[in-house]
Design a protein around this motif. Structure first.
Motif, PDB file in Angstrom:
ATOM      1  N   ARG A   8      26.250 -35.774  39.090  1.00  0.00           N
ATOM      2  CA  ARG A   8      25.167 -36.676  38.701  1.00  0.00           C
ATOM      3  C   ARG A   8      23.938 -36.473  39.591  1.00  0.00           C
ATOM      4  O   ARG A   8      22.816 -36.343  39.105  1.00  0.00           O
ATOM      5  CB  ARG A   8      25.635 -38.128  38.789  1.00  0.00           C
ATOM      6  CG  ARG A   8      24.629 -39.136  38.299  1.00  0.00           C
ATOM      7  CD  ARG A   8      25.130 -40.558  38.473  1.00  0.00           C
ATOM      8  NE  ARG A   8      25.264 -40.918  39.869  1.00  0.00           N
ATOM      9  CZ  ARG A   8      24.248 -41.321  40.639  1.00  0.00           C
ATOM     10  NH1 ARG A   8      23.047 -41.397  40.141  1.00  0.00           N
ATOM     11  NH2 ARG A   8      24.448 -41.643  41.895  1.00  0.00           N
ATOM     12  N   LEU A   9      24.176 -36.389  40.887  1.00  0.00           N
ATOM     13  CA  LEU A   9      23.068 -36.219  41.820  1.00  0.00           C
ATOM     14  C   LEU A   9      22.403 -34.852  41.650  1.00  0.00           C
ATOM     15  O   LEU A   9      21.175 -34.743  41.619  1.00  0.00           O
ATOM     16  CB  LEU A   9      23.569 -36.387  43.253  1.00  0.00           C
ATOM     17  CG  LEU A   9      22.519 -36.435  44.338  1.00  0.00           C
ATOM     18  CD1 LEU A   9      21.608 -37.646  44.152  1.00  0.00           C
ATOM     19  CD2 LEU A   9      23.176 -36.494  45.705  1.00  0.00           C
ATOM     20  N   SER A  48      16.761 -31.972  36.996  1.00  0.00           N
ATOM     21  CA  SER A  48      15.821 -32.494  35.995  1.00  0.00           C
ATOM     22  C   SER A  48      14.459 -32.777  36.617  1.00  0.00           C
ATOM     23  O   SER A  48      13.421 -32.513  36.000  1.00  0.00           O
ATOM     24  CB  SER A  48      16.382 -33.757  35.331  1.00  0.00           C
ATOM     25  OG  SER A  48      16.421 -34.830  36.253  1.00  0.00           O
ATOM     26  N   GLU A  49      14.439 -33.314  37.845  1.00  0.00           N
ATOM     27  CA  GLU A  49      13.170 -33.559  38.528  1.00  0.00           C
ATOM     28  C   GLU A  49      12.429 -32.249  38.773  1.00  0.00           C
ATOM     29  O   GLU A  49      11.218 -32.165  38.579  1.00  0.00           O
ATOM     30  CB  GLU A  49      13.406 -34.283  39.853  1.00  0.00           C
ATOM     31  CG  GLU A  49      13.806 -35.738  39.697  1.00  0.00           C
ATOM     32  CD  GLU A  49      12.723 -36.561  39.039  1.00  0.00           C
ATOM     33  OE1 GLU A  49      11.554 -36.477  39.473  1.00  0.00           O
ATOM     34  OE2 GLU A  49      13.047 -37.285  38.079  1.00  0.00           O
ATOM     35  N   GLY A  76      10.726 -26.980  29.636  1.00  0.00           N
ATOM     36  CA  GLY A  76      11.443 -27.781  28.650  1.00  0.00           C
ATOM     37  C   GLY A  76      12.934 -27.791  28.919  1.00  0.00           C
ATOM     38  O   GLY A  76      13.475 -26.928  29.609  1.00  0.00           O
ATOM     39  N   GLY A  77      13.609 -28.774  28.391  1.00  0.00           N
ATOM     40  CA  GLY A  77      15.054 -28.886  28.556  1.00  0.00           C
ATOM     41  C   GLY A  77      15.488 -30.319  28.328  1.00  0.00           C
ATOM     42  O   GLY A  77      14.671 -31.188  28.038  1.00  0.00           O
ATOM     43  N   ASP A  78      16.778 -30.549  28.438  1.00  0.00           N
ATOM     44  CA  ASP A  78      17.269 -31.911  28.258  1.00  0.00           C
ATOM     45  C   ASP A  78      18.351 -32.239  29.288  1.00  0.00           C
ATOM     46  O   ASP A  78      18.755 -31.389  30.088  1.00  0.00           O
ATOM     47  CB  ASP A  78      17.789 -32.121  26.841  1.00  0.00           C
ATOM     48  CG  ASP A  78      18.990 -31.250  26.510  1.00  0.00           C
ATOM     49  OD1 ASP A  78      19.326 -30.364  27.319  1.00  0.00           O
ATOM     50  OD2 ASP A  78      19.599 -31.468  25.457  1.00  0.00           O
ATOM     51  N   GLN A  79      18.825 -33.461  29.250  1.00  0.00           N
ATOM     52  CA  GLN A  79      19.811 -33.943  30.213  1.00  0.00           C
ATOM     53  C   GLN A  79      21.120 -33.164  30.133  1.00  0.00           C
ATOM     54  O   GLN A  79      21.754 -32.894  31.151  1.00  0.00           O
ATOM     55  CB  GLN A  79      20.105 -35.426  29.961  1.00  0.00           C
ATOM     56  CG  GLN A  79      18.937 -36.325  30.209  1.00  0.00           C
ATOM     57  CD  GLN A  79      19.244 -37.758  29.807  1.00  0.00           C
ATOM     58  OE1 GLN A  79      20.243 -38.040  29.167  1.00  0.00           O
ATOM     59  NE2 GLN A  79      18.355 -38.664  30.188  1.00  0.00           N
ATOM     60  N   HIS A  80      21.506 -32.805  28.929  1.00  0.00           N
ATOM     61  CA  HIS A  80      22.767 -32.094  28.745  1.00  0.00           C
ATOM     62  C   HIS A  80      22.736 -30.745  29.460  1.00  0.00           C
ATOM     63  O   HIS A  80      23.697 -30.374  30.143  1.00  0.00           O
ATOM     64  CB  HIS A  80      23.052 -31.931  27.248  1.00  0.00           C
ATOM     65  CG  HIS A  80      24.386 -31.320  26.954  1.00  0.00           C
ATOM     66  ND1 HIS A  80      25.563 -31.995  27.162  1.00  0.00           N
ATOM     67  CD2 HIS A  80      24.721 -30.086  26.490  1.00  0.00           C
ATOM     68  CE1 HIS A  80      26.577 -31.199  26.837  1.00  0.00           C
ATOM     69  NE2 HIS A  80      26.084 -30.041  26.418  1.00  0.00           N
TER      70      HIS A  80
END
Length: 101
Positions: A58-59, A65-66, A74-78
């Protein structure tokens, strides 16, 4: 507070301090060394884990992502989550290999 009550509080504090005293062994260094060795051994067991913990992933995913957002990529959480898992697994594997050598 009257004098009797003050005296009782002081007496109680004095007795507590005496009870808190710990007996010291003749060789305290030997005892400490054994304790350190045990923690090192348990530390080795922890590093042999095959999967990163949820919190670690998670960390790492958060920081990925940051980093991605600040770079404007571009991208996503997954994708961030999968990349975090992959990076952590590789780090754990490299750490296990270095310990075994």
């Amino acid at each position: 507070m009257d004098e009797k009550t003050k005296k009782k509080h002081v007496e109680k504090r004095g007795t507590r301090k005496k009870k808190d005293l710990v007996s010291v062994s003749a060789r305290p260094e030997a005892t400490k060394k054994k304790a350190k060795k045990r923690t090192k051994l348990t530390g080795l067991k922890d590093t042999k884990q095959s999967q990163p913990t949820f919190e670690q992933v998670r960390l790492r995913a958060y920081f990925i992502s940051e980093q991605r957002r600040s770079a404007g990529i571009g991208g996503d959480q997954h994708e961030d989550w999968l990349r975090a898992e992959r990076e952590l697994r590789n780090e754990l594997l490299a750490e296990r290999i270095s310990i075994e050598r």
